[in-house]
Design an enzyme around this catalytic site. Structure first.
Site, mmCIF file in Angstrom:
data_model
loop_
_atom_site.group_PDB
_atom_site.id
_atom_site.type_symbol
_atom_site.label_atom_id
_atom_site.label_comp_id
_atom_site.label_asym_id
_atom_site.label_seq_id
_atom_site.Cartn_x
_atom_site.Cartn_y
_atom_site.Cartn_z
ATOM 1 N N ASP A 1 0.713 -1.153 -0.112
ATOM 2 C CA ASP A 1 -0.137 -0.036 0.137
ATOM 3 C C ASP A 1 0.821 1.256 0.090
ATOM 4 O O ASP A 1 0.224 2.315 -0.010
ATOM 5 C CB ASP A 1 -0.941 -0.203 1.077
ATOM 6 C CG ASP A 1 -0.149 -0.195 2.615
ATOM 7 O OD1 ASP A 1 1.133 -0.682 2.550
ATOM 8 O OD2 ASP A 1 -0.910 0.000 3.621
ATOM 9 N N GLU B 1 10.560 -4.426 12.682
ATOM 10 C CA GLU B 1 11.768 -4.131 11.691
ATOM 11 C C GLU B 1 13.147 -4.450 12.738
ATOM 12 O O GLU B 1 14.063 -5.194 12.105
ATOM 13 C CB GLU B 1 11.693 -2.536 11.452
ATOM 14 C CG GLU B 1 10.830 -2.176 10.420
ATOM 15 C CD GLU B 1 9.402 -2.031 10.952
ATOM 16 O OE1 GLU B 1 9.133 -2.335 12.249
ATOM 17 O OE2 GLU B 1 8.346 -1.831 10.483
HETATM 18 C C1 UGA Z 1 3.214 -0.667 9.281
HETATM 19 C C2 UGA Z 1 4.607 -1.134 8.505
HETATM 20 O O1 UGA Z 1 4.764 -0.094 7.438
HETATM 21 C C3 UGA Z 1 4.673 -2.433 7.975
HETATM 22 O O2 UGA Z 1 5.762 -2.830 7.312
HETATM 23 C C4 UGA Z 1 4.533 -3.541 9.280
HETATM 24 O O3 UGA Z 1 4.414 -4.687 8.801
HETATM 25 C C5 UGA Z 1 3.237 -2.807 10.186
HETATM 26 O O4 UGA Z 1 3.077 -1.481 10.228
HETATM 27 C C6 UGA Z 1 3.482 -3.731 11.201
HETATM 28 O O5 UGA Z 1 3.643 -3.214 12.149
HETATM 29 O O6 UGA Z 1 3.054 -5.012 11.148
HETATM 30 P P1 UGA Z 1 0.861 -0.617 8.500
HETATM 31 O O7 UGA Z 1 0.505 0.147 7.285
HETATM 32 O O8 UGA Z 1 0.166 -0.363 9.514
HETATM 33 O O9 UGA Z 1 2.460 -0.624 8.294
HETATM 34 O O10 UGA Z 1 0.422 -2.525 7.704
HETATM 35 P P2 UGA Z 1 -0.278 -2.825 6.440
HETATM 36 O O11 UGA Z 1 0.210 -1.888 5.373
HETATM 37 O O12 UGA Z 1 -1.846 -2.826 6.771
HETATM 38 O O13 UGA Z 1 0.434 -4.318 6.705
HETATM 39 C C7 UGA Z 1 1.725 -4.456 6.006
HETATM 40 C C8 UGA Z 1 1.897 -5.372 4.753
HETATM 41 O O14 UGA Z 1 1.320 -6.611 5.444
HETATM 42 C C9 UGA Z 1 1.016 -5.414 3.656
HETATM 43 O O15 UGA Z 1 1.804 -5.227 2.392
HETATM 44 C C10 UGA Z 1 -0.103 -5.838 3.650
HETATM 45 O O16 UGA Z 1 -0.905 -6.288 2.528
HETATM 46 C C11 UGA Z 1 0.351 -7.101 4.552
HETATM 47 N N1 UGA Z 1 -0.598 -7.769 5.298
HETATM 48 C C12 UGA Z 1 -1.534 -7.204 6.156
HETATM 49 C C13 UGA Z 1 -0.665 -9.154 5.406
HETATM 50 O O17 UGA Z 1 -0.203 -9.815 4.506
HETATM 51 N N2 UGA Z 1 -1.788 -9.857 5.977
HETATM 52 C C14 UGA Z 1 -2.766 -8.925 6.732
HETATM 53 O O18 UGA Z 1 -3.557 -9.756 7.486
HETATM 54 C C15 UGA Z 1 -2.457 -7.567 6.950
HETATM 55 MN MN MN Z 2 0.753 -0.008 5.073
#
Ligand code: UGA
Ligand code: MN
Length: 331
Positions: free
Chosen positions: A192, A277
């Site tokens: 995203d 991270e």
């Molecule tokens: C922030 C960080 O930018 C992420 O890199 C980090 O993984 C996340 O926090 C965290 O602390 O886990 P955020 O925007 O809150 O990011 O997270 P998302 O963008 O919703 O998810 C990160 C990635 O994991 C995305 O590529 C999303 O597609 C993937 N994701 C999310 C999954 O594969 N499964 C899920 O159930 C939710």
């Molecule tokens: Mn994100």
């Protein structure tokens, strides 16, 4: 040297031309062949042939001009590991991402679905993307997965999927294949965020771990490593700067060599908020070794954007009347 060679060729060209004109004058009259074979046409086609030969010779000279120069080698591949999961905006996010990646040379996309199986939507998108890719999947165990209504920070997201990407990479690039297969850079790109193509030029030369600012993250305009004398000395962040690596996932890249040399380094799916991270980077690098990029971390080339969840109120209402959108249309 180049000028002189050119002059020689031009002279050669002129002399051949004069010779040719002279020869044609000697012939004197029209030939008795078809109209298309008139001397003028023949002259033109001969001259074309001559020009072509000269061009070929020029090319050969150019090619042999500096034999001591090393042949241009291909740049190291950037392996982009992206976790992704099914939701309304998934295809839109992946389309935007893939079309950014198309602008980047030597990029290999490792797309890992958070799913018990590969989905046709993602398989189709990858097949049509025009990118070099590997399609993987692994489902986040239920107890670690965010449930509907949970705040997004409650549990780390994408940890198992990034680890699956690392597993594939370590397997695929095992040592015996030769040194070249161990050249590369690994970047964890969420589906995203917004990525400038310049970011990929910055990370291409990563020795161990390179770092740069991330825009619109952590409740701030940007977070970034603070650089003094070419070294990272601390981090500009609004929250717990004492974390081992207070960096967003989008703010660093790792060399493939470092990934292969530190086989146990992985993401801890149970890490407390903000430590995901660090859980990986601690096994790979020290703060002193970080390589600042993007003009000593003064430029923002990646943004932690987040896409609004679309509302489906009208869709739900129409569906209740049996008039919902056609499910066969992939969105
Ligand atoms: C922030 C960080 O930018 C992420 O890199 C980090 O993984 C996340 O926090 C965290 O602390 O886990 P955020 O925007 O809150 O990011 O997270 P998302 O963008 O919703 O998810 C990160 C990635 O994991 C995305 O590529 C999303 O597609 C993937 N994701 C999310 C999954 O594969 N499964 C899920 O159930 C939710
Ligand atoms: Mn994100």
């Amino acid at each position: 040297m180049r000028l002189k060679l050119k002059t020689v060729f031009v002279l050669y060209f002129m002399v051949s031309l004069m010779g040719l004109v002279y020869a044609l004058m000697q012939l004197g009259q029209r030939c008795d062949c078809t109209e298309h074979d008139l001397p003028k046409d023949r002259t033109i086609s001969r001259l074309r042939g001559e020009l072509h030969r000269l061009e070929e010779q020029m090319k050969k000279v150019e090619a042999t001009k500096s034999p001591h120069q090393a042949p241009k080698s291909t740049p190291p591949t950037i392996f982009v590991i992206t976790p992704t999961y099914s939701r309304f905006v998934q295809k839109a996010e992946l389309t935007r991402l893939s079309q950014t990646f198309l602008h980047v040379p030597q990029l290999h996309w490792v797309l890992v679905e958070d799913s018990p199986h590969k989905t046709p939507l993602v398989a189709g998108l990858l097949a049509d993307s025009g990118l070099a890719y590997t399609h993987l999947h692994t489902a986040t165990p239920k107890e670690r997965k965010l449930q509907d209504g949970d705040p997004s920070w409650l549990k780390p997201r994408g940890a198992e999927q990034r680890n699956e990407g690392l597993r594939w990479l370590r397997e695929d690039r095992r040592a015996p294949q030769g040194a070249d297969s161990q050249q590369g850079v690994v970047y964890f790109a969420d589906d995203d965020n917004t990525y400038s193509i310049q970011l990929f030029q910055e990370m291409r030369g990563t020795q161990r771990v390179s770092v740069w600012p991330v825009g619109l993250v952590g409740g701030m305009r940007y977070e970034r490593p603070v650089v003094e004398g070419g070294k990272v000395v601390r981090f500009h962040t609004g929250w717990r700067p004492s974390r081992p690596f207070p960096l967003d996932m989008a703010g660093f890249a790792v060399s493939l060599k470092a990934v292969l040399a530190n086989q146990d380094a992985c993401f801890d799916g149970n890490a407390p908020m903000g430590f995901l991270e660090s859980s990986f980077l601690q096994g790979v690098v020290t703060m002193e070794e970080l390589e600042p990029r993007a003009d000593n971390c003064s430029k923002v080339l990646v943004w932690h954007t987040r896409t609004e969840k679309p509302k489906m109120k009208r869709e739900d209402a129409l569906q209740a009347q049996g008039l919902g959108s056609d499910n066969a249309v992939e969105v």
